[in-house]
Motif scaffolding. Structure first.
Motif, PDB file in Angstrom:
ATOM      1  N   THR A  83       0.847  -1.204   0.000  1.00 63.00           N
ATOM      2  CA  THR A  83       0.000   0.000   0.000  1.00 63.00           C
ATOM      3  C   THR A  83       0.885   1.258   0.000  1.00 63.00           C
ATOM      4  OG1 THR A  83      -0.068   0.195   2.411  1.00 63.00           O
ATOM      5  CG2 THR A  83      -1.758  -1.205   1.392  1.00 63.00           C
ATOM      6  N   LYS A  84       0.276   2.382  -0.374  1.00 62.49           N
ATOM      7  CA  LYS A  84       1.018   3.656  -0.345  1.00 62.49           C
ATOM      8  C   LYS A  84       1.482   3.977   1.069  1.00 62.49           C
ATOM      9  CE  LYS A  84      -1.092   5.868  -4.319  1.00 62.49           C
ATOM     10  NZ  LYS A  84      -1.773   7.025  -4.898  1.00 62.49           N
ATOM     11  N   GLN A  85       0.614   3.672   2.041  1.00 57.75           N
ATOM     12  CA  GLN A  85       0.967   3.965   3.434  1.00 57.75           C
ATOM     13  C   GLN A  85       2.202   3.179   3.859  1.00 57.75           C
ATOM     14  OE1 GLN A  85      -2.058   3.310   2.278  1.00 57.75           O
ATOM     15  NE2 GLN A  85      -3.120   5.231   2.694  1.00 57.75           N
ATOM     16  N   GLU A  86       2.282   1.938   3.411  1.00 57.54           N
ATOM     17  CA  GLU A  86       3.454   1.125   3.771  1.00 57.54           C
ATOM     18  C   GLU A  86       4.731   1.715   3.162  1.00 57.54           C
ATOM     19  OE1 GLU A  86       2.245  -3.460   4.155  1.00 57.54           O
ATOM     20  OE2 GLU A  86       1.577  -2.555   2.302  1.00 57.54           O
ATOM     21  N   ILE A  87       4.620   2.175   1.929  1.00 52.46           N
ATOM     22  CA  ILE A  87       5.794   2.769   1.276  1.00 52.46           C
ATOM     23  C   ILE A  87       6.193   4.033   2.027  1.00 52.46           C
ATOM     24  CG2 ILE A  87       6.664   3.829  -0.857  1.00 52.46           C
ATOM     25  CD1 ILE A  87       4.652   1.967  -2.377  1.00 52.46           C
ATOM     26  N   GLU A  88       5.197   4.866   2.329  1.00 45.79           N
ATOM     27  CA  GLU A  88       5.485   6.124   3.038  1.00 45.79           C
ATOM     28  C   GLU A  88       6.117   5.860   4.396  1.00 45.79           C
ATOM     29  OE1 GLU A  88       1.665   7.926   2.795  1.00 45.79           O
ATOM     30  OE2 GLU A  88       2.069   8.667   0.764  1.00 45.79           O
ATOM     31  N   SER A  89       5.550   4.913   5.141  1.00 46.53           N
ATOM     32  CA  SER A  89       6.081   4.728   6.490  1.00 46.53           C
ATOM     33  C   SER A  89       7.462   4.094   6.465  1.00 46.53           C
ATOM     34  CB  SER A  89       5.110   3.932   7.368  1.00 46.53           C
ATOM     35  OG  SER A  89       4.994   2.627   6.864  1.00 46.53           O
ATOM     36  N   THR A  90       7.757   3.304   5.443  1.00 45.12           N
ATOM     37  CA  THR A  90       9.094   2.696   5.370  1.00 45.12           C
ATOM     38  C   THR A  90      10.154   3.712   4.970  1.00 45.12           C
ATOM     39  OG1 THR A  90       8.093   0.606   4.670  1.00 45.12           O
ATOM     40  CG2 THR A  90      10.463   0.832   4.317  1.00 45.12           C
ATOM     41  N   PHE A  91       9.831   4.554   4.002  1.00 43.84           N
ATOM     42  CA  PHE A  91      10.877   5.393   3.416  1.00 43.84           C
ATOM     43  C   PHE A  91      10.878   6.845   3.901  1.00 43.84           C
ATOM     44  CE2 PHE A  91      10.460   1.803   0.530  1.00 43.84           C
ATOM     45  CZ  PHE A  91      11.783   1.419   0.412  1.00 43.84           C
ATOM     46  N   SER A  92       9.739   7.308   4.448  1.00 43.26           N
ATOM     47  CA  SER A  92       9.663   8.748   4.721  1.00 43.26           C
ATOM     48  C   SER A  92      10.667   9.247   5.764  1.00 43.26           C
ATOM     49  CB  SER A  92       8.246   9.154   5.104  1.00 43.26           C
ATOM     50  OG  SER A  92       7.872   8.499   6.278  1.00 43.26           O
ATOM     51  N   PRO A  93      11.127   8.432   6.698  1.00 48.18           N
ATOM     52  CA  PRO A  93      12.103   9.019   7.630  1.00 48.18           C
ATOM     53  C   PRO A  93      13.363   9.549   6.940  1.00 48.18           C
ATOM     54  CG  PRO A  93      11.324   6.885   8.434  1.00 48.18           C
ATOM     55  CD  PRO A  93      10.788   7.046   7.047  1.00 48.18           C
ATOM     56  N   MET A  94      13.764   8.911   5.855  1.00 50.02           N
ATOM     57  CA  MET A  94      15.024   9.303   5.213  1.00 50.02           C
ATOM     58  C   MET A  94      14.850   9.892   3.823  1.00 50.02           C
ATOM     59  SD  MET A  94      16.856   5.857   6.430  1.00 50.02           S
ATOM     60  CE  MET A  94      15.260   5.096   6.303  1.00 50.02           C
ATOM     61  N   PHE A  95      13.598   9.899   3.360  1.00 51.72           N
ATOM     62  CA  PHE A  95      13.332  10.342   1.983  1.00 51.72           C
ATOM     63  C   PHE A  95      12.160  11.308   1.949  1.00 51.72           C
ATOM     64  CE2 PHE A  95      15.280   6.172   1.577  1.00 51.72           C
ATOM     65  CZ  PHE A  95      16.061   6.261   0.445  1.00 51.72           C
ATOM     66  N   ASN A  96      12.213  12.225   0.977  1.00 49.94           N
ATOM     67  CA  ASN A  96      10.999  12.943   0.578  1.00 49.94           C
ATOM     68  C   ASN A  96      10.382  12.140  -0.551  1.00 49.94           C
ATOM     69  OD1 ASN A  96      10.814  15.180   2.196  1.00 49.94           O
ATOM     70  ND2 ASN A  96      12.126  16.438   0.868  1.00 49.94           N
ATOM     71  N   ILE A  97       9.125  11.785  -0.398  1.00 51.52           N
ATOM     72  CA  ILE A  97       8.474  11.021  -1.467  1.00 51.52           C
ATOM     73  C   ILE A  97       7.952  12.018  -2.512  1.00 51.52           C
ATOM     74  CG2 ILE A  97       6.675   9.325  -1.999  1.00 51.52           C
ATOM     75  CD1 ILE A  97       8.085   7.978   0.201  1.00 51.52           C
ATOM     76  N   ASN A  98       8.456  11.929  -3.721  1.00 49.87           N
ATOM     77  CA  ASN A  98       7.956  12.788  -4.821  1.00 49.87           C
ATOM     78  C   ASN A  98       6.563  12.362  -5.227  1.00 49.87           C
ATOM     79  OD1 ASN A  98      10.146  14.421  -5.280  1.00 49.87           O
ATOM     80  ND2 ASN A  98      11.075  13.026  -6.772  1.00 49.87           N
ATOM     81  N   TYR A  99       6.444  11.077  -5.494  1.00 55.63           N
ATOM     82  CA  TYR A  99       5.132  10.531  -5.863  1.00 55.63           C
ATOM     83  C   TYR A  99       5.131   9.029  -5.667  1.00 55.63           C
ATOM     84  CZ  TYR A  99       7.485   9.451 -10.364  1.00 55.63           C
ATOM     85  OH  TYR A  99       8.363   9.004 -11.321  1.00 55.63           O
TER      86      TYR A  99
END
Ligand code: SAH
Length: 210
Positions: free
Chosen positions: A167-183
């Motif tokens: 899911t998008k939420q899983e991607i966001e929660s995994t990567f957002s601490p170290m990344f800005n998600i563009n899309y």
């Protein structure tokens, strides 16, 4: 066959199950680059410089990107996939550094890549490996380096088994601490048995801090 335990959240696939998958042509090994990555390159979304293809398989995405003028390294856990990828590089007269390695413990110094691409690796990891993987990707990326990831989305039916749906939420929660998600956008994942590709997400993220 599509490795069936991939749909389980707590199980890490063994090296031997990945090696076995390459005894024949696995369903994801479509013999051409994934259309989503072709589009990324055409749109000029990759940062000029070095690219790491993590979980590169037999190398179609890596070879395509090398052909477009990037300096590319491809890493995969399995010897069979790396041997096949090296052979393609020789046949096509392309220079790609294909080597065996583990995405959860990459053998590269910090900050050496401008881009990391992931075609179908993230969705194979159990929950516990996700943050470990995200840290490794962030570690080997230069600041402002980009991570592009293609995975099956929760919109893809589960009746045929296959890897985890993400899911998008899983991607966001995994990567957002170290990344800005563009899309995180809808995309297709080409396989040998989908006529138009499976329903997937293409993520673009920029590394912001270690
Ligand atoms: N990117 C390729 C292969 C996708 S399948 C393609 O698009 O065709 C996932 C790949 O990740 C397999 O080749 C598998 O061997 C590899 N893999 C699985 N776990 C890995 C790990 N921990 N480190 C590196 N590669 C891994």
């Amino acid at each position: 066959m599509f490795l069936s335990p991939l749909s389980m959240s707590g199980v890490r696939l063994t090296l031997s199950s990945w090696e076995d998958a390459y005894k024949t042509v696995p369903p994801w090994d479509v013999g051409r680059p994934q259309p989503a990555f072709v589009e990324l390159v055409r749109n000029g979304e990759l940062v000029r410089g070095k690219v790491l293809d993590v979980g590169c398989g037999t190398g179609e995405n890596a070879l395509y990107i090398a052909e477009k003028g990037f300096s590319v390294t491809g890493v995969d856990l399995t010897n069979r996939a790396i041997v096949a990828a090296r052979l393609k590089a020789v046949e096509r007269k392309l220079k790609v550094d294909f080597r065996e390695g583990n995405a959860l413990s990459l053998d590269f110094k910090d900050g050496v890549f401008n881009n990391v691409i992931d075609s179908g690796l993230f969705h194979t990891f159990p929950d516990a490996d996700r943050p470990v993987y995200a840290r490794e990707v962030a570690r080997v990326l230069a600041r402002r380096g980009k991570y592009f990831m293609l995975c099956f989305s929760e919109k893809e039916p589960t009746n045929w088994g296959g890897p985890r749906r993400v899911t998008k939420q899983e991607i966001e929660s995994t990567f957002s601490p170290m990344f800005n998600i563009n899309y995180i956008r809808d995309a297709l994942f080409a396989t040998r048995f989908h006529s138009n590709g499976g329903k997937a997400y293409l993520t673009s993220a920029i590394r912001i801090s270690a």
